[in-house]
Design an enzyme around this catalytic site. Structure first.
Site, PDB file in Angstrom:
ATOM      1  N   ASP A  80      13.848   0.158   6.937  1.00 47.72           N
ATOM      2  CA  ASP A  80      12.858   1.033   6.250  1.00 47.72           C
ATOM      3  C   ASP A  80      13.149   2.470   5.980  1.00 47.72           C
ATOM      4  O   ASP A  80      13.901   3.210   6.813  1.00 47.72           O
ATOM      5  CB  ASP A  80      11.737   0.922   7.130  1.00 47.72           C
ATOM      6  CG  ASP A  80      10.355   1.583   6.482  1.00 47.72           C
ATOM      7  OD1 ASP A  80      10.434   2.097   5.588  1.00 47.72           O
ATOM      8  OD2 ASP A  80       9.218   1.227   7.150  1.00 47.72           O
ATOM      9  N   ASP A  91       8.883   5.422  -0.427  1.00 50.79           N
ATOM     10  CA  ASP A  91       9.286   4.687   0.905  1.00 50.79           C
ATOM     11  C   ASP A  91       9.073   3.085   0.602  1.00 50.79           C
ATOM     12  O   ASP A  91       8.525   2.619   0.051  1.00 50.79           O
ATOM     13  CB  ASP A  91       7.728   4.924   1.570  1.00 50.79           C
ATOM     14  CG  ASP A  91       7.591   4.212   2.974  1.00 50.79           C
ATOM     15  OD1 ASP A  91       8.958   3.737   3.439  1.00 50.79           O
ATOM     16  OD2 ASP A  91       6.673   4.481   3.607  1.00 50.79           O
ATOM     17  N   HIS A 152      -0.002   3.022   2.747  1.00 49.82           N
ATOM     18  CA  HIS A 152      -0.697   4.339   2.704  1.00 49.82           C
ATOM     19  C   HIS A 152      -0.473   4.936   1.347  1.00 49.82           C
ATOM     20  O   HIS A 152       0.488   4.480   0.460  1.00 49.82           O
ATOM     21  CB  HIS A 152       0.001   4.950   3.859  1.00 49.82           C
ATOM     22  CG  HIS A 152       1.478   4.857   3.985  1.00 49.82           C
ATOM     23  ND1 HIS A 152       2.343   5.685   3.049  1.00 49.82           N
ATOM     24  CD2 HIS A 152       2.575   4.056   4.590  1.00 49.82           C
ATOM     25  CE1 HIS A 152       3.370   5.229   3.315  1.00 49.82           C
ATOM     26  NE2 HIS A 152       3.600   4.273   4.054  1.00 49.82           N
ATOM     27  N   HIS A 160       2.668   9.964   4.755  1.00 55.80           N
ATOM     28  CA  HIS A 160       1.582   9.184   5.027  1.00 55.80           C
ATOM     29  C   HIS A 160       0.415   9.817   4.693  1.00 55.80           C
ATOM     30  O   HIS A 160      -0.101  11.009   5.350  1.00 55.80           O
ATOM     31  CB  HIS A 160       1.256   8.713   6.486  1.00 55.80           C
ATOM     32  CG  HIS A 160       2.240   7.671   7.066  1.00 55.80           C
ATOM     33  ND1 HIS A 160       3.358   7.803   7.860  1.00 55.80           N
ATOM     34  CD2 HIS A 160       2.358   6.263   6.777  1.00 55.80           C
ATOM     35  CE1 HIS A 160       4.221   6.843   7.804  1.00 55.80           C
ATOM     36  NE2 HIS A 160       3.589   5.892   7.122  1.00 55.80           N
ATOM     37  N   GLU A 185       2.878  -2.334   2.041  1.00 60.80           N
ATOM     38  CA  GLU A 185       4.046  -2.665   3.115  1.00 60.80           C
ATOM     39  C   GLU A 185       3.630  -3.934   3.937  1.00 60.80           C
ATOM     40  O   GLU A 185       3.028  -3.780   5.179  1.00 60.80           O
ATOM     41  CB  GLU A 185       4.583  -1.839   3.858  1.00 60.80           C
ATOM     42  CG  GLU A 185       3.470  -0.673   4.587  1.00 60.80           C
ATOM     43  CD  GLU A 185       4.504   0.458   5.379  1.00 60.80           C
ATOM     44  OE1 GLU A 185       5.376  -0.061   6.111  1.00 60.80           O
ATOM     45  OE2 GLU A 185       4.172   1.508   5.260  1.00 60.80           O
ATOM     46  N   GLU A 275       8.524  -3.417   1.816  1.00 61.54           N
ATOM     47  CA  GLU A 275       7.898  -2.390   1.218  1.00 61.54           C
ATOM     48  C   GLU A 275       8.319  -1.872  -0.030  1.00 61.54           C
ATOM     49  O   GLU A 275       9.457  -1.756  -0.323  1.00 61.54           O
ATOM     50  CB  GLU A 275       7.749  -1.375   2.128  1.00 61.54           C
ATOM     51  CG  GLU A 275       6.926  -0.181   2.058  1.00 61.54           C
ATOM     52  CD  GLU A 275       7.078   0.875   3.058  1.00 61.54           C
ATOM     53  OE1 GLU A 275       8.093   0.989   3.805  1.00 61.54           O
ATOM     54  OE2 GLU A 275       5.988   1.881   2.975  1.00 61.54           O
TER      55      GLU A 275
END
Ligand code: MN
Ligand code: MN
Length: 288
Positions: A80, A91, A152, A160, A185, A275
């Site tokens: 990640d 992300d 998010h 976030h 994700e 993600e």
């Protein structure tokens, strides 16, 4: 190209690169250090310390300064990776299985769910529809989505932010808006579909300036506020700071910083994750 697209492109390249170097026998530290260096060479900066979470650990495993863990045959590894360019965040994550092929369907389930969700993430799409397509895709593949982990919003200097992008239909009718950035994700598991809080993971975030007595702790807090601001950081990035671990403990006790925890699946189920970050109206930013 906007900073959002630049960050997305670097994040996607870093994810490809991470998959190449994530091999049996390599230490966790080698993988994260090497990928973070790659991000910097490409002109970005890690938006958070890279996570390398194995098997039943769904998220947030981040090697300490001294970490002896080595990747083994059969490991299902979640990589990640976050990148920012002038505060614009991307992300993204993927899952790799090392040397075996036991969990191909589990890995495919989260990837398919992620791509299906990204496809419908266009202006005016109700947020619950994203969750529903994730849930359906994973369930149809014979697995369970992890419902207490979610995607998010991302914003400048924030990894976030609202809205929560659920991995199930959470009945939220709020619609996605053009130009918004969200991370989608999905996590798939053969376990119960929830994670619990595990041990502290050595990743921290600045909370507020607090009076701390020890001069070195004060110095460290100033550096943290200046260098990382609202973005997470880890002790591994503070190698040059004498006694970083001790000082971080002090700052955590003073509630100047907080520490995140490792998130294992509650029943020890195997976990896969994919993600992407999406710019609503434009599409996935995290692609090469
Ligand atoms: Mn992520
Ligand atoms: Mn995320």
């Amino acid at each position: 190209m906007s900073d959002w697209l630049k960050a997305g492109k670097i994040a996607a390249e870093a994810r490809e690169y991470a998959q190449e170097i994530c091999k049996e026998g390599k230490s966790y530290t080698y993988v994260v250090d090497t990928v973070e260096d790659f991000i910097i060479k490409k002109g970005g900066f890690p938006a958070f310390p890279m996570d390398i979470s194995v098997n039943e650990v769904a998220a947030h495993y981040c090697p300490y300064i001294v970490d002896t863990k080595v990747l083994e045959k059969g490991d299902v590894v979640k990589l990640d990776i976050g990148v920012h360019v002038n505060g614009a965040v991307a992300d993204n994550a993927c899952t790799v299985e090392l040397g075996t092929n036991e969990w191909k369907e589990l890995i495919t389930a989260s990837n398919d769910a992620c791509l299906a969700a990204c496809e419908i993430a266009i202006p005016d799409c109700p947020i619950r529809n994203i969750g529903r397509v994730i849930q359906e895709t994973i369930t149809e593949a014979g697995f369970t989505p992890i419902t207490n982990l979610s995607g998010h919003g991302v914003a400048e200097w924030k990894v976030h932010t609202s809205p929560t992008i659920p991995n199930y239909d959470n009945k939220n009718e709020t619609k996605l808006v053009e130009g918004q950035h969200i991370a989608i994700e999905p996590f798939a598991t053969d376990g119960s579909g929830t994670v619990k809080e595990g041990k502290p993971c050595g990743v921290y975030a600045f909370l507020e300036k607090k009076p701390v007595r020890l001069p070195n702790a004060r110095k460290l807090l100033t550096k943290i506020e200046k260098d990382y601001s609202t973005l997470p950081f880890t002790e591994r990035w503070l190698k040059d700071f004498p006694n970083a671990k001790f000082l971080l403990n002090l700052l955590e006790k003073s509630e100047a910083i907080k520490q995140y925890t490792i998130l294992p699946e509650k029943t020890g189920g195997m976990v896969s994750q994919y993600e992407n970050t999406v710019e609503i109206g434009t599409g996935i930013t995290t692609k090469t």
